[in-house]
Motif scaffolding. Structure first.
Motif, mmCIF file in Angstrom:
data_model
loop_
_atom_site.group_PDB
_atom_site.id
_atom_site.type_symbol
_atom_site.label_atom_id
_atom_site.label_comp_id
_atom_site.label_asym_id
_atom_site.label_seq_id
_atom_site.Cartn_x
_atom_site.Cartn_y
_atom_site.Cartn_z
ATOM 1 N N GLY A 78 0.719 -1.113 -0.042
ATOM 2 C CA GLY A 78 -0.018 0.061 0.127
ATOM 3 C C GLY A 78 0.706 1.405 0.005
ATOM 4 N N ALA A 79 0.607 2.110 0.991
ATOM 5 C CA ALA A 79 1.134 3.440 1.001
ATOM 6 C C ALA A 79 2.725 3.312 1.474
ATOM 7 C CB ALA A 79 0.483 4.123 2.306
ATOM 8 N N ARG A 80 3.167 2.098 1.484
ATOM 9 C CA ARG A 80 4.829 2.124 1.419
ATOM 10 C C ARG A 80 5.272 1.224 0.336
ATOM 11 N NH1 ARG A 80 5.228 -0.146 7.477
ATOM 12 N NH2 ARG A 80 3.592 -1.175 6.905
ATOM 13 N N GLY A 81 4.611 1.017 -0.817
ATOM 14 C CA GLY A 81 4.896 0.472 -1.594
ATOM 15 C C GLY A 81 5.597 0.977 -3.084
ATOM 16 N N ALA A 82 5.428 2.252 -3.167
ATOM 17 C CA ALA A 82 5.552 2.832 -4.451
ATOM 18 C C ALA A 82 7.259 2.800 -4.836
ATOM 19 C CB ALA A 82 5.277 4.418 -4.260
ATOM 20 N N ASN A 83 8.029 2.612 -4.039
ATOM 21 C CA ASN A 83 9.467 2.859 -4.407
ATOM 22 C C ASN A 83 9.920 1.365 -4.304
ATOM 23 O OD1 ASN A 83 9.498 5.526 -4.210
ATOM 24 N ND2 ASN A 83 9.668 5.525 -2.099
ATOM 25 N N GLY A 84 9.091 0.298 -4.414
ATOM 26 C CA GLY A 84 9.409 -1.049 -4.486
ATOM 27 C C GLY A 84 9.591 -1.613 -2.969
ATOM 28 N N VAL A 85 10.004 -2.808 -3.118
ATOM 29 C CA VAL A 85 9.991 -3.484 -1.647
ATOM 30 C C VAL A 85 11.025 -4.678 -1.817
ATOM 31 C CG1 VAL A 85 8.767 -4.818 0.286
ATOM 32 C CG2 VAL A 85 7.475 -3.375 -1.356
ATOM 33 N N VAL A 86 11.777 -4.474 -0.782
ATOM 34 C CA VAL A 86 12.901 -5.449 -0.615
ATOM 35 C C VAL A 86 12.717 -6.493 0.459
ATOM 36 C CG1 VAL A 86 15.274 -5.901 -0.225
ATOM 37 C CG2 VAL A 86 14.710 -4.050 -1.610
ATOM 38 N N ILE A 87 12.431 -7.645 0.264
ATOM 39 C CA ILE A 87 11.964 -8.793 1.106
ATOM 40 C C ILE A 87 13.185 -9.520 1.422
ATOM 41 C CG2 ILE A 87 10.363 -10.827 1.497
ATOM 42 C CD1 ILE A 87 8.324 -9.432 0.176
ATOM 43 N N VAL A 88 13.481 -9.550 2.730
ATOM 44 C CA VAL A 88 14.798 -10.396 3.162
ATOM 45 C C VAL A 88 14.187 -11.569 3.683
ATOM 46 C CG1 VAL A 88 16.804 -10.320 4.675
ATOM 47 C CG2 VAL A 88 16.082 -8.162 3.336
ATOM 48 N N TRP A 108 -1.116 -4.024 -13.446
ATOM 49 C CA TRP A 108 -1.225 -2.808 -13.374
ATOM 50 C C TRP A 108 -1.713 -2.630 -11.769
ATOM 51 C CZ3 TRP A 108 -5.590 -0.820 -10.720
ATOM 52 C CH2 TRP A 108 -5.581 0.473 -10.685
ATOM 53 N N GLY A 109 -1.237 -1.444 -11.137
ATOM 54 C CA GLY A 109 -1.408 -1.281 -9.817
ATOM 55 C C GLY A 109 -1.264 -0.114 -9.285
ATOM 56 N N GLN A 110 -1.801 0.469 -8.277
ATOM 57 C CA GLN A 110 -1.477 1.753 -7.678
ATOM 58 C C GLN A 110 -0.828 1.642 -6.318
ATOM 59 O OE1 GLN A 110 -5.200 3.818 -7.380
ATOM 60 N NE2 GLN A 110 -4.652 4.646 -9.523
ATOM 61 N N THR A 111 0.358 2.260 -6.119
ATOM 62 C CA THR A 111 0.839 2.358 -4.701
ATOM 63 C C THR A 111 1.175 3.567 -4.073
ATOM 64 O OG1 THR A 111 2.809 2.130 -5.870
ATOM 65 C CG2 THR A 111 2.209 -0.121 -5.060
ATOM 66 N N GLY A 112 1.491 3.607 -3.069
ATOM 67 C CA GLY A 112 1.583 4.991 -2.344
ATOM 68 C C GLY A 112 2.805 5.263 -1.818
ATOM 69 N N ASN A 113 3.065 6.408 -1.406
ATOM 70 C CA ASN A 113 4.266 6.858 -0.651
ATOM 71 C C ASN A 113 3.928 7.816 0.560
ATOM 72 O OD1 ASN A 113 6.834 7.643 0.114
ATOM 73 N ND2 ASN A 113 7.509 8.033 -1.900
ATOM 74 N N GLN A 114 4.337 7.387 1.722
ATOM 75 C CA GLN A 114 3.865 8.286 2.770
ATOM 76 C C GLN A 114 5.070 8.720 3.337
ATOM 77 O OE1 GLN A 114 2.486 6.614 6.500
ATOM 78 N NE2 GLN A 114 3.989 5.294 6.513
ATOM 79 N N GLU A 115 6.215 8.728 2.820
ATOM 80 C CA GLU A 115 7.449 9.146 3.655
ATOM 81 C C GLU A 115 7.722 10.725 3.712
ATOM 82 O OE1 GLU A 115 9.095 7.158 5.581
ATOM 83 O OE2 GLU A 115 7.799 5.771 4.833
ATOM 84 N N ILE A 116 7.033 11.395 4.280
ATOM 85 C CA ILE A 116 7.224 12.864 4.328
ATOM 86 C C ILE A 116 7.484 13.367 5.806
ATOM 87 C CG2 ILE A 116 5.532 13.418 2.579
ATOM 88 C CD1 ILE A 116 3.417 13.373 4.624
ATOM 89 N N GLY A 117 8.033 12.380 6.522
ATOM 90 C CA GLY A 117 7.993 12.720 7.827
ATOM 91 C C GLY A 117 6.914 12.955 8.696
ATOM 92 N N ASP A 118 6.970 13.075 9.976
ATOM 93 C CA ASP A 118 5.729 13.283 10.974
ATOM 94 C C ASP A 118 5.258 14.734 10.974
ATOM 95 O OD1 ASP A 118 6.104 10.516 11.788
ATOM 96 O OD2 ASP A 118 7.520 10.980 13.201
ATOM 97 N N TYR A 119 4.050 14.803 11.337
ATOM 98 C CA TYR A 119 3.408 16.167 11.435
ATOM 99 C C TYR A 119 3.470 17.011 10.389
ATOM 100 C CZ TYR A 119 4.449 14.348 16.244
ATOM 101 O OH TYR A 119 4.581 13.506 17.064
ATOM 102 N N ALA A 120 3.697 16.643 9.074
ATOM 103 C CA ALA A 120 3.847 17.584 7.883
ATOM 104 C C ALA A 120 2.456 18.047 7.553
ATOM 105 C CB ALA A 120 4.461 16.760 6.790
#
Lengths: 1083, 458
Positions: free
Chosen positions: A302-312, A705-717
């Protein structure tokens, strides 16, 4: 199918045995009482044996035969044995199954050295008709995806052939988010790298092990310092102001990859980019790394997937005897490439020559009696690496464990730098009952980073590398009093004084792991609860002593920075797997929540009675110098997810996934985001019309096809808060102040990245050639952008969802088995292209940004250009004596740099700046070759990048020296323009800053393309009596043996600016060339 | 990080926000030095070589600067507008705070002062700029009409001067007082050539009888004397992190000691690569008896023991802000005066000359200054000046001798007396054109605001 059963019966009837089978497998039974009564009684004692094997064994001695149809076991009477000897033809019968006892349909059975062949039916049964005169000796059995077998046969008894699965990529199990899948069934774009394919050599952290191993993934070393930070970018940059790093998931736990402590301590030039938090994990514990690239694969995050995911995924224990593995290696590193600076005699000639030409004051003239100090040689050293890894693993049918210990110690090639890790790992799982399984995965580590000052600081505030490159080579190390020399002409500390006197040490304790319980609710349906946590605690001690120029007047400066980063995860999932007729369904449904807490404190004191106490007792400092600070931040995610994989006829694959993410970081009006994805795959090679194309062993087009998000804006923005402002001075004292940190944006939400991927997986000649080709288009909209707003508001920007950016590219990955057999040769090729384009900037014409030291306005962000394009002056050459100077009103003279006057107005100023390229590689490639002959193995791994630019800010200082008596890059100065030897490339350096601040230009923005022999490994496994020792191997690895590049700095691959696509090299820690000797022992 | 509503309801919150307005509105530290240098490097007194600063200085000195000049945006544009923002936010919210009416009035006046101070600066540097008086104003705001901004500045200063405490009775040293408001208004009238008002305002300040010339010019700028009877509008500095940075560039290479005064380099002082130099024409224009010239370094002993002369190479140094023994690295504690009493006296002298031509009162005012400079034996007489222009020319010189290297003064003087471009041409800076009397609006500000137009010429 493939079920295992455990039966212990004495003197049992067939019927009694079959009832037990029914209980354990859920299979139905079909037989008539007349038939079953003909069976004999027998004893049986098997544990976890495949069903079919047990049945075969039992019925072999019975007058009965069985068949399995669907989930029903059918009993029949055995036919009377055929009399083969009298017929014209012999009949050879048998069955072909896989390791799990599952019948293999379509397997070819061939009588060796003949053309007599047949195929197995749906039950794996074959019947070969062999002319009488033909002797039956050896059968060859082949099936796609399985290792071919030669079976010696004698006579015509029934043969049973068990084919082992070939360990090709096709039947690898690939870890995807919240589950696993066979690679052959994957519909998305996923790179899977197994531990055997990892880069050999010095891998402080695991991201270095996969560099070059997956197409579409850029791994940029922000700092080559041991434990230094790394930027990983998957398929470009999809954001400008939000983060661009992928999400890391270690054994089901999404990791917060922020450093526990930011900031470097007072009076210390800390690197701009934080150190690598992933260093907490011992790379040897990793079983596989999966990189999820397209939206179909990442949308489940979801909101953390836009930059790809590395699964270890870390190693797990296997049933069987306890295995002990010990790996030790030791290595030697040295700087791969020194920067070519002026030597003492060159320095004297060049600088005095410039003074003669009127370019420097007489005060600066260099006399005689000079030392010849190569400051690089003084700062660098040959450095040792040591690594010891011990692991124990094993288990029984219920409990399995893997545990490991690691000690890693890497000295840096710059004196007084290094990294150490002590870590321990435990993976444990146990079957409490038939239906309940629990387990834990735990990682504990202590890391110790010792580092030297080396950031973007300049002049007196600079670090070791800057000072080393700029310090006067005519000075001795120490003066007559034994004190490190200083130059009256340089506003800069002695590089060795900085090494010795400015010390930073970070001790980090990190524990992370998960605990789970899985319960089989019904056949095919299981529920899992997963709890996780990650607690990282860092204390950073920075002491700048009196022997430094900065620390002297302060009486020493001590800083202690402490940070705690913690997060916990609670998640529940339901998994459903079912197969009926031609349908296979696998689904997951879940709810998860994760909360992140960041706590920081810092303190600084100065003026200590002695340097000896360092940071041990800051209370000894002068009270009036005390500075304190602390911060606490939290954020929370609450999410719901679901995915279904559906396969029809093992040919048509469909995946759909959905995630709903609520984040506390977003504005009140937009708390929840919704992220869907779909994908289709078609196993074309399974189609009957493809059966003729025998060369094609695998062909699977994919579309997603898909939609993913990016929420990496820091807290309280999203909200206005008041934060610390600049200090006011009242009554001659500094007074802390508060002012608004930002303009609120209650509509703030995640940015959405929509990705379209079309690709194909293919295999030729029985997988001798296999590969993947993907084309992707990744478009981000509602982009999180610090949208510039009228600055007369006192704010410069408001974080908004505007604008759009697009990344497109091709990813190729090809593996060929050129030779198999005793001498084997495998080649891996990865190629990726990347094109980035800013589509929309929310109505703002351009944003000019980026700085390093005293260089600023480095990049431009403008619609139609790749984000972070270098923006500066084109250099046409050098002003020559006979040039027409009437065309310019600028204060220029022969020998000065001739900048291009784009608009032809006679003045070169900011309006004449042009685009000078960007840091998106046009082509990233790698070429791996593995050769093996008997016990020997040789692997050669080359990688490279084409079409990439980087600002070399140390070269800026060479072209535009801050002080006359600084040392400089040799090449431009030894070939500088003089009236006698007019150069059209290099200026006279008589008046380098006379044309103002044109630091970003076509000279200083350099081509950073390169080709590198990254690793060369030769390994030998000793032939052993395997009774006591399973394996004993030795290996020799060389890293970075050579690099071919036009880049003039230490290394074209580093990026101390951080990020991957806005590259600035300034005071980079040099790359090392390394030789490592390793030994591995397995018991 | 704090939420705004609760925070601004308390006196502590209001005070803390006001302090942030002071911190942004007054200059200090490296950025404060940037402002002083940007203004002074285009004048006939100062220039700069060496160091990374030369990349900026060469553009200012050669009049080749453009909107991309890096120091403009942060120091000259954002800082004043952040001060204005903080002041507006305070003014918009103070009614909700529980503070006594008496104290509230002072807080309001202080906030309005720091806001109008910022507008005075912006007006001097960029001409008329967007006038933002509330945090609720629309995001995009075009430049105010010149007359509107002028009126606003004058009205605000008149209003706050009535409320602000007398000098010495502020809550803390460093907060605005009545004198600062009056002096700022006086200088604003002078720079906008409202001569009568300038003369009157100067007289009003003189009549306060609170200020006087400090007896010893050479000691006036020393850190131990910074609280004195002459400084009116002061930018406070602290060695603890936001100090006077001028000396770092004033020290010549390898400075060890000054043979004249015995001043010896200390390890806690920074000596930058950048060289802040004075023109010889300026140094040579002093009367030999003028003790103001003593604060200019002409020779020194370097770390190798050699005596180095700085004369005849446009290389003398202003040691006006005499180094602070307790400086920490780059930061010296010497407060930087922006308007001092001498300026008020000379302003009245100039305004009266503009109104009436050479006159005895003006001559007497100037002689007060010269007296303190050790030129008591060489007073001016009215007979020396044949015309208004003649006396104006002398005033320009006198102001140079008196105020060299100080905050903002020389550039304004040259522009006001219409000598800014002409004197640049005399120095061979042929690129200087009329439009250079304003700085360009920084590119980043233009990029972010479609309603903002660049100053003509850039």
């Amino acid at each position: 199918y493939g079920q295992q059963i455990t039966i212990k019966l004495k003197d049992a009837s067939v019927e009694e045995m079959l009832k037990v089978v029914r209980q354990q497998t859920g299979y139905n039974l079909l037989y008539s009482p007349q038939i079953i009564s003909k069976g004999h009684r027998f004893d049986i004692d098997v544990e976890h044996a495949p069903l079919q094997e047990v049945l075969d064994h039992v019925f072999e001695k019975q007058p009965l035969a069985y068949t399995i149809s669907g989930k029903t076991i059918i009993l029949k009477e055995k036919p009377a044995p055929a009399i083969t000897s009298v017929t014209e033809q012999q009949h050879l019968e048998g069955q072909v199954v896989d390791e799990h006892g599952v019948a293999l349909e379509g397997a070819t059975v061939l009588l060796k050295n003949t053309t007599i062949a047949t195929q197995t039916d749906s039950k794996g049964i074959f019947r070969l008709q062999v002319p009488n005169q033909q002797r039956i000796t050896v059968l060859i059995v082949r099936s796609v995806g399985y290792v071919s077998q030669e079976i010696p046969v004698s006579g015509t008894e029934k043969v049973k052939v068990v084919l082992k699965e070939e360990q090709t990529s096709l039947n690898q199990v690939v870890v995807i988010g919240y589950g696993t899948q066979k690679k052959s069934d994957i519909t998305g774009s996923v790179s899977s790298i197994k531990s055997s394919d990892f880069n050999k050599g010095t891998n402080t952290t695991f991201d270095q092990m996969i560099s070059g191993k997956a197409s579409g993934v850029q791994i940029i070393q922000n700092s080559a310092e041991p434990g230094g930070g790394v930027s990983v970018r998957i398929r470009g940059a999809s954001s400008i102001n939000a983060g661009s790093s992928p999400l890391y998931v270690i054994d089901g736990l999404p990791i917060d990859n922020a450093p526990a402590v930011t900031g470097g301590g007072a009076n210390f030039d800390a690197p701009r980019v934080p150190r690598n938090p992933l260093a907490a994990l011992n790379p040897a514990d990793i079983e596989s790394i999966e990189i999820l690239k397209d939206a179909s694969a990442t949308a489940i995050y979801g909101a953390r997937g836009a930059n790809g995911v590395v699964i270890v995924t870390t190693k797990k224990g296997k049933e069987g005897a306890t295995q002990v593995s010990y790996n030790a290696s030791t290595g030697l590193q040295q700087v791969a490439h020194k920067i070519d600076l002026l030597t003492t005699s060159e320095y004297k000639d060049v600088l005095n020559g410039i003074i003669d030409a009127g370019g420097g004051a007489e005060t600066y003239r260099i006399g005689d009696d000079l030392s010849t100090t190569d400051w690089q040689d003084e700062v660098f050293r040959k450095a040792i690496i040591q690594n010891h890894a011990l692991s124990l693993s094993g288990g029984n049918n219920k409990t399995k464990f893997y545990t490991s210990f690691n000690y890693f110690d890497q000295q840096g090639v710059v004196k007084s730098t290094g990294f150490k890790r002590y870590s321990a790992k435990l993976n444990l799982s146990t079957a409490v009952t038939d239906k309940l399984e629990t387990g834990v995965s735990l990682n504990v580590s202590y890391t110790r980073d010792d580092y030297a000052p080396g950031g973007f600081g300049i002049n007196a505030e600079s670090g070791t590398i800057y000072s080393m490159l700029n310090f006067d080579p005519t000075l001795a190390l120490r003066d007559a009093n034994g004190v490190y020399t200083l130059s009256p002409f340089l506003d800069m500390d002695n590089p060795l004084a900085l090494l010795e006197g400015a010390n930073a040490l970070a001790n980090t304790y990190r524990t992370f792991g998960t605990a789970y319980a899985k319960y089989q609710l019904l056949p095919g349906l299981s529920a899992k609860i997963n709890l996780g946590g990650d607690f990282s605690n860092q204390k950073r001690d920075v002491y700048v002593s009196r022997i430094t120029r900065v620390g002297g007047p302060l009486g020493g400066s001590a800083s202690i920075l402490q940070g705690t980063l913690s997060n916990y995860l609670v998640e529940g999932t339901l998994n459903y797997d079912r197969q009926w007729n031609e349908h296979t369904v696998s689904a997951v449904l879940g709810a998860t929540t994760q909360r992140f807490i960041t706590d920081n404190t810092n303190q600084n004191a100065r003026n200590f009675p002695s340097d000896l106490t360092g940071t041990y007792n800051t209370g000894l400092g002068d009270q009036s110098t005390y500075r304190l600070g602390s911060e606490r931040r939290t954020n929370r995610l609450q999410s719901y997810l679901g995915r279904i994989n559906y396969t029809f006829k093992d040919k048509y694959l469909l995946t759909g996934s959905f995630r709903m993410d609520g984040s506390s970081r977003f504005g009140t009006n937009n708390k929840f985001g919704y992220f869907p994805s779909f994908a289709l795959g078609w196993k074309l090679h399974q189609e009957t019309f493809m059966q003729g194309a025998t060369a094609i062993s695998n062909l699977k087009p994919r579309l997603s096809w898909g939609q993913t998000g990016n929420q990496e804006i820091g807290d309280y923005a999203a909200i206005t808060t008041f934060s610390t402002g600049p200090s006011a001075i009242l009554d001659d004292q500094l007074v802390t102040t508060t002012q608004p940190a930002r303009i609120a944006n209650p509509d703030l939400k995640w940015e959405t990245t929509e990705q379209f991927n079309i690709g194909v997986d293919f295999g030729l000649f029985n997988e001798r050639i296999s590969g993947t080709i993907d084309y992707f288009q990744k478009k981000t909209f509602n982009m999180l952008l610090d949208l510039p707003i009228p600055t007369t508001t006192g704010f410069t920007s408001i974080l908004s969802n505007v604008g759009s950016i697009r990344n497109t590219g091709w990813d190729f990955g090809i593996t060929t088995q050129n030779l198999i057999g005793d001498f084997a040769w495998t080649t891996n090729i990865n190629l990726s292209t990347l094109h980035n384009n800013v589509l929309n900037l929310g109505g703002i014409g351009q944003i000019i940004t980026g700085d390093a030291g005293q260089t600023n306005q480095v990049f431009i962000i403008r619609e139609g250009l790749p984000v972070y394009s270098f923006y500066g002056y084109q250099i046409d050459g050098i002003w020559q004596t006979d040039d027409d100077f009437s065309v310019t009103r600028d204060p220029v003279a022969p020998g000065d740099i001739k900048y291009h006057d784009s608009n032809g107005d006679g003045v070169v100023n900011a309006d004449d700046r042009t685009i000078l390229g960007n840091s998106f590689p046009k082509l990233t490639w790698s070429l791996g070759n593995n050769f093996s002959y008997k016990n020997w193995q040789l692997s050669v791994f080359l990688e490279g990048v084409e079409g990439i630019k980087m600002l070399n800010n140390n070269l800026v200082d060479a072209y535009f020296p801050v002080q006359f008596r600084r040392n400089r890059f040799a090449e431009p100065y030894l070939n500088r323009w003089t009236p006698e030897h007019p150069s059209d490339k290099y200026p006279s350096f008589v008046n380098p800053t006379g044309q103002g601040s044109k630091l970003v230009n076509s000279y200083t923005v350099e081509d950073a393309s390169y080709l590198r022999l990254r690793t060369l490994t030769l390994a030998y496994n000793l032939p052993l009596n395997k009774k006591y020792m399973r394996n004993l191997g030795v290996s020799l690895t060389a890293e970075n043996l050579f690099t071919i590049s036009d880049y003039s700095g230490f290394d074209p691959t580093v990026n101390p600016n951080g990020g991957a696509f806005n590259r600035i090299d300034f005071n980079a820690y040099p790359m090392a060339k390394t030789f490592i000797l390793g030994v591995s022992v397995d018991f | 990080q704090l939420e705004p509503e609760g925070f601004l309801a308390t006196e502590e919150g209001v005070n803390s926000l006001l302090n942030a307005a002071f911190a942004e509105g007054y200059i200090n530290g490296y950025e404060g030095k940037n402002r002083v240098m940007l203004e002074n490097w285009s004048t006939d007194i100062e220039w700069e070589t060496d160091g990374a600063e030369n990349r900026t200085a060469s553009q200012v000195t050669n009049f080749t600067l453009d909107a991309s000049l890096d120091w403009l945006f942060g120091t000259m544009w954002l800082r004043p507008y952040r001060a204005i923002r903080n002041a507006n936010l305070l003014l918009d919210n103070i009614d909700k705070a529980t503070i006594s009416d008496e104290d509230k009035a002072v807080y309001v006046a202080e906030a309005r002062f720091i806001r109008v101070l910022s507008y005075v600066h912006l007006y001097s540097w960029f001409g008329s700029v967007p006038l933002r008086t509330s945090s609720n104003d629309p995001l995009e705001l075009p430049r105010a009409e010149d007359a509107v901004l002028r009126q606003f500045i004058a009205d605000e200063l008149l209003a706050v001067a009535k409320v602000l405490p007398d000098p010495g009775s502020e809550k803390n040293y460093g907060r605005p007082n009545k004198g600062a408001a009056m002096a700022l208004l006086c200088k604003f009238y002078l720079n906008t050539k409202q001569w009568q008002k300038a003369a009157d305002q100067a007289q009003a300040l003189i009549d306060l009888n609170l200020y006087s010339l400090y007896a010893n010019y050479e000691n006036l700028f020393k850190v131990e004397n910074e609280r004195n009877s002459e400084f009116i509008l002061v930018n406070p500095q602290s060695p603890q992190g936001a100090g006077m940075n001028y000396m770092n560039g004033a020290f010549p290479p390898g400075f060890a000691s000054d043979p004249r005064t015995g001043l010896t380099m200390r390890s806690n002082w920074a000596n930058w690569a950048a060289q802040y130099r004075l023109y010889d024409t300026f140094y040579n224009s002093f009367d030999d008896d003028d003790n103001r010239r003593n604060l200019i370094l002409t020779r020194y002993i370097n770390t190798q023991g050699a005596t180095v002369s700085l004369l005849n190479n446009n290389n003398t140094r202003s040691f006006k802000y005499w180094p602070d023994a307790n400086a920490i690295g780059n930061e010296h504690g010497n407060d930087m005066s922006e308007i001092r009493y001498a300026d008020i006296l000379l302003s009245r002298a100039e305004a009266l000359n503009e109104l009436n031509g050479p006159n005895q009162e003006s001559i007497d005012l100037v002689n007060q200054i010269r007296q303190r400079a050790g030129l008591g034996a060489k007073p001016l007489t009215i007979g020396q000046f044949s015309s208004k222009e003649d006396f104006r020319e002398h005033l320009l010189k006198e102001r140079g001798w008196e105020f060299y290297a100080e905050v903002g003064i020389r550039r304004e003087d040259l522009i006001r007396m219409d000598r800014f471009i002409a004197s640049a041409h005399e120095r061979g800076k042929t690129n200087a054109q009329d439009y250079h009397r304003f700085f360009p609006i920084p590119q980043a500000a233009l990029d972010a605001d479609p309603s903002l137009a660049q100053n003509e010429g850039y």
